[in-house]
Design a protein around this motif. Structure first.
Motif: not given
Ligand SMILES: Nc1nc2c(c(=O)[nH]1)N[C@H]1C(S)=C(S)[C@@H](COP(=O)(O)OP(=O)(O)OC[C@H]3O[C@@H](n4cnc5c(=O)[nH]c(N)nc54)[C@H](O)[C@@H]3O)O[C@H]1N2
Ligand SMILES: Nc1nc2c(c(=O)[nH]1)N[C@H]1C(S)=C(S)[C@@H](COP(=O)(O)OP(=O)(O)OC[C@H]3O[C@@H](n4cnc5c(=O)[nH]c(N)nc54)[C@H](O)[C@@H]3O)O[C@H]1N2
Ligand code: SF4
Ligand SMILES: [Mo]
Length: 709
Positions: A296-297, A301-303, A325-326, A337-338
């Motif tokens: 989260a921080a 952020s990428m998955i 989550l994203p 991000g995403g």
């Protein structure tokens, strides 16, 4: 406009030709082919292509050895021994086409057209010669519709339910990620050309996390490897949502403006505590909290989800949960991000033009290729049964579960089997007629990618080897012999290219077949990766236009996307679907060990499993067993073991290593049955059950026992 009259190197002309790797691999590499006096002498990666960056891979570096292998099928063949004996005699193309069409006609007359079934997948992923190449022919014939949910169908259904058919993030944008979660993907082996973007982000300070039961090449390069019990990722994802909501780690503004259903989601995950998930997954509760907080921080952020994530009983809901989550943390706001799954949706492919679904008689039955062993042995109770099979772009003996039944089915004397192939695969060995197929250096095609945003044109650089023909030409010949005269059956490859894409679409501004012939490849007309954040202010192609935690599409029930079923929208798989993500645990089994069968590093599915250079890199077929599991079973390193369950067994050499989590066995797929000790490979033990969404396979939901052989 035709491609043929362009001032480019002619087929076989000495010099450097352009090609695109044909394989079912996200990387879609641009290749340069050296040709001397009509013969290809080598291939290399195009240094100018921003994703290929001058390198290919261990599978394809020596592609010319595949092209000119002495084992290539170069003429049509007719069986001259018992089924499966691998004994054949050459025949002419005219004889082959005449025999196939007369046998097809006889089957239609006696049993009806549904007694014929095509079996195909992605031997090449070319737009023309790939997934849908036979669809118009078999739709017109009224043959059984082959449902092809081998790969990513379940994840795609789940993804579309949550986000709509969005191309999602640009893989190149990963350099901007601050936190990268690689979830069930062995990138260094299976998506090699994405790794440099991850490594660059890592160099700039991003943390790279791998969630996988196996400490593979990619996990070894990560900052944090989280081993997980196969099939339990859904519990982990729900617990991450729980922590993010409970600890107020959301991007509240993004959630309020661009998502739907957060209140319901919050209720849903109330009991999904890290402690609950720890018991399911084997991941310590404190690690789950840390992962949630860091993810989260660490914006953006990428998955990156791998294909294996869908492959268990609750695989679809797992992808639904992960895709929340994203949105919760507002990761979509910035480039990097995403969620990265399948950027294929960026390409304006005209799927219906490829499949011609309107040619199919209404109500034609659908059979999933995963059930082929059962279908051929009568276990599905099909009426009519399957009496003729045509296999192209696929090697079902190796890639489908129920291998023993596949052998029994393909051995049936009353089954007429045609296989179009480059090699005498384990499937082709059982054919009545084998037809020689061209390789990518011998055929024309347009190539999309499911791993980057570049479209490419593959022009033939050499003349076909022997009497090999492209799949497009094969179906033109079959259609002509069957007397099919619809317009699509008379089209040249150049004409097929014209209608295969919506060339006027926004993503193809300034890109034409003609321009591609010159440049070889082009980036879709999208903003560059440094400035591409397609959902920074929502704009999801869902019914609400928002990211749907509570999905309207899911409320409509389970579905398989038409591209995986010859364009068919009819008779979707049944089953109501909860619009909110939830956890479905792995199937019950009396066998103690979890088996995973991911991709081999040096093979491409089963392709290259017969070729020396790749076999040497891959090493002897083996299974990895954890030291503790080996010890209690008296198994010693390097010995032969039997891997078995209620469905079957196979024999392999054992590697005892803590690269796999305790309770997990790894046996990669792709090895050929005919070269396996005991004439069986890992798909002898895998189940034919479908996952919850999109009729995905359940390879990661297999339990086995192992013992010394
Ligand atoms: N070298 C090589 N590259 C390939 C291919 C190939 O055959 N060889 N095939 C291509 C194709 S068709 C595809 S679809 C892609 C697939 O490439 P990936 O998406 O990487 O998929 P897999 O190799 O099937 O599995 C990846 C990882 O998932 C892990 N895994 C299995 N079950 C679970 C689970 O339940 N949870 C978690 N967290 N992890 C799990 C496995 O241990 C494995 O490390 O690769 C493409 N690229
Ligand atoms: N246990 C287990 N099973 C799996 C998987 C797994 O991870 N574990 N992965 C699944 C996945 S993700 C996938 S994508 C499937 C892959 O399944 P398939 O797509 O069937 O993959 P391949 O085994 O490579 O077989 C493709 C065949 O097509 C042939 N071919 C190549 N080009 C051409 C052409 O132009 N024309 C013709 N006629 N033939 C051609 C090749 O020689 C090759 O034999 O396997 C699935 N099966
Ligand atoms: S198999 Fe994949 S990595 Fe290898 S050359 Fe082809 S597209 Fe590139
Ligand atoms: Mo795949």
């Amino acid at each position: 406009m035709t491609l043929a009259d362009l001032p480019l190197l002619a087929v076989g002309e000495t010099g450097t030709h352009r090609a695109i790797c044909p394989h079912d691999c996200p990387d879609g590499c641009s290749m340069l082919v050296s040709v001397e006096d009509g013969r290809a002498t080598g291939v290399r990666g195009d240094p100018d292509h921003p994703f290929t960056r001058g390198g290919l891979c261990v599978k394809v570096n020596n592609y010319v050895d595949r092209v000119y292998s002495p084992d290539r099928v170069t003429t049509p063949l007719r069986r001259s021994g018992p089924k499966g004996s691998g004994r054949f005699e050459p025949i002419s193309w005219d004889e082959a086409i005449a025999e196939i069409t007369s046998r097809f006609r006889a089957v239609v007359a006696e049993h009806g057209a549904e007694a014929i079934m095509p079996v195909s997948y992605l031997g090449t992923q070319g737009t023309l010669n790939g997934l849908n190449v036979g669809d118009p022919f078999f739709n017109k014939l009224g043959a059984t519709v082959a449902e092809r949910t081998f790969c990513d169908s379940g994840a795609s259904t789940a993804y579309v339910m949550s986000l709509g058919p969005t191309a999602g993030v640009d893989p190149e944008s990963l350099v901007h990620s601050r936190y990268i979660v690689i979830w069930a993907c062995n990138m260094v082996s299976t998506n090699l050309h994405l790794w440099p973007f991850v490594a660059e982000a890592q160099k700039r300070g991003a943390k790279v996390v791998v969630i996988d039961p196996v400490k593979h090449r990619t996990a070894k390069r990560a900052d944090w490897h989280i081993p997980i019990c196969p099939g339990t990722d859904g519990a982990l994802a729900l617990a991450l949502i729980h922590v993010i909501l409970a600890e107020g780690l959301t991007d509240a503004e993004y959630v309020a403006e661009h998502t739907v259903g957060v209140e319901d989601l919050e209720k849903r995950v109330r009991d999904c505590t890290p402690e609950w998930a720890a018991a399911e997954t084997g991941v310590p509760a404190e690690d789950i909290r840390t992962l949630a907080r860091e993810y989260a921080a660490g914006q953006p952020s990428m998955i990156r989800i791998g294909v294996a994530i869908e492959r268990h009983s609750g695989g679809g809901q797992t992808v639904r949960a992960i895709s929340c989550l994203p949105g919760l943390v507002g990761a979509w706001r910035k480039p990097g991000g995403g969620l990265l799954a399948l950027p294929l949706w960026a390409f304006p492919v005209n799927w219906d033009a490829l499949s011609q679904p309107q040619l199919r008689p209404e109500g034609t039955r659908v059979v999933n290729q995963y059930l082929l062993g059962k279908a051929l042995t009568g276990e599905l109770g099909l009426d009519p049964g399957i009496h003729a099979l045509m296999v192209y772009n696929a090697n079902p003996m190796i890639v489908c579960p129920d291998q023993e039944k596949m052998v029994a089915g393909l051995s049936r004397e009353d089954l007429f089997t045609v296989v179009s192939e480059q090699f005498l695969t384990d499937t082709a060995q059982f054919a009545d007629i084998v037809l020689p197929a061209t390789t990518q250096l011998e055929q024309l095609d347009v190539m999309f990618s499911w791993g980057h945003f570049y479209i490419g044109l593959n022009r033939p650089s050499i003349a076909p080897v022997g009497e090999a023909i492209p799949n497009t030409e094969l179906f033109r010949r079959l259609a002509a012999a069957m007397g099919f005269d619809d317009e699509c059956f008379g089209m040249t490859d150049e004409e097929l290219i014209e209608q295969a894409y919506d060339w006027g679409a926004p993503a193809l501004q300034g890109i034409t077949p003609k321009s591609l012939a010159k440049t070889g490849w082009a980036r879709l007309t999208l903003p560059d990766a440094d400035h591409y954040a397609p959902h920074d202010i929502g704009g999801f192609p869902t019914p609400s236009g928002k990211q749907e935690f509570a999905s309207a599409a899911a409320a409509g029930g389970n579905f398989v996307l038409p591209l995986f079923r010859q364009g068919s929208n009819e008779a979707q798989p049944g089953g109501e679907v909860d619009p909110l993500p939830h956890y479905i645990p792995p199937a019950h089994s009396d066998y103690p060990l979890h088996l995973v069968s991911p991709k081999a590093h040096a093979f491409l599915n089963s392709s290259y499993g017969n070729l020396g250079a790749q076999q040497r890199v891959q090493g002897e077929p083996s299974a990895i067993v954890h030291p503790a599991d080996a010890e209690t079973r008296g198994i010693v390193e390097g010995s032969l073991i039997r891997v078995f369950n209620e469905r079957g067994e196979f024999l392999v050499k054992v590697k005892v290593s803590d690269e796999v989590a305790r309770g997990v066995v790894l046996a990669s797929m792709g090895q050929w049955r005919s070269q396996a000790k005991g004439l069986a490979t890992v798909n002898a033990v895998n189940p034919t059950e479908f996952a919850d969404l999109g009729n995905a396979p359940t390879f990661s939901d297999t339990r086995v026992e192992v013992e010394p052989a």
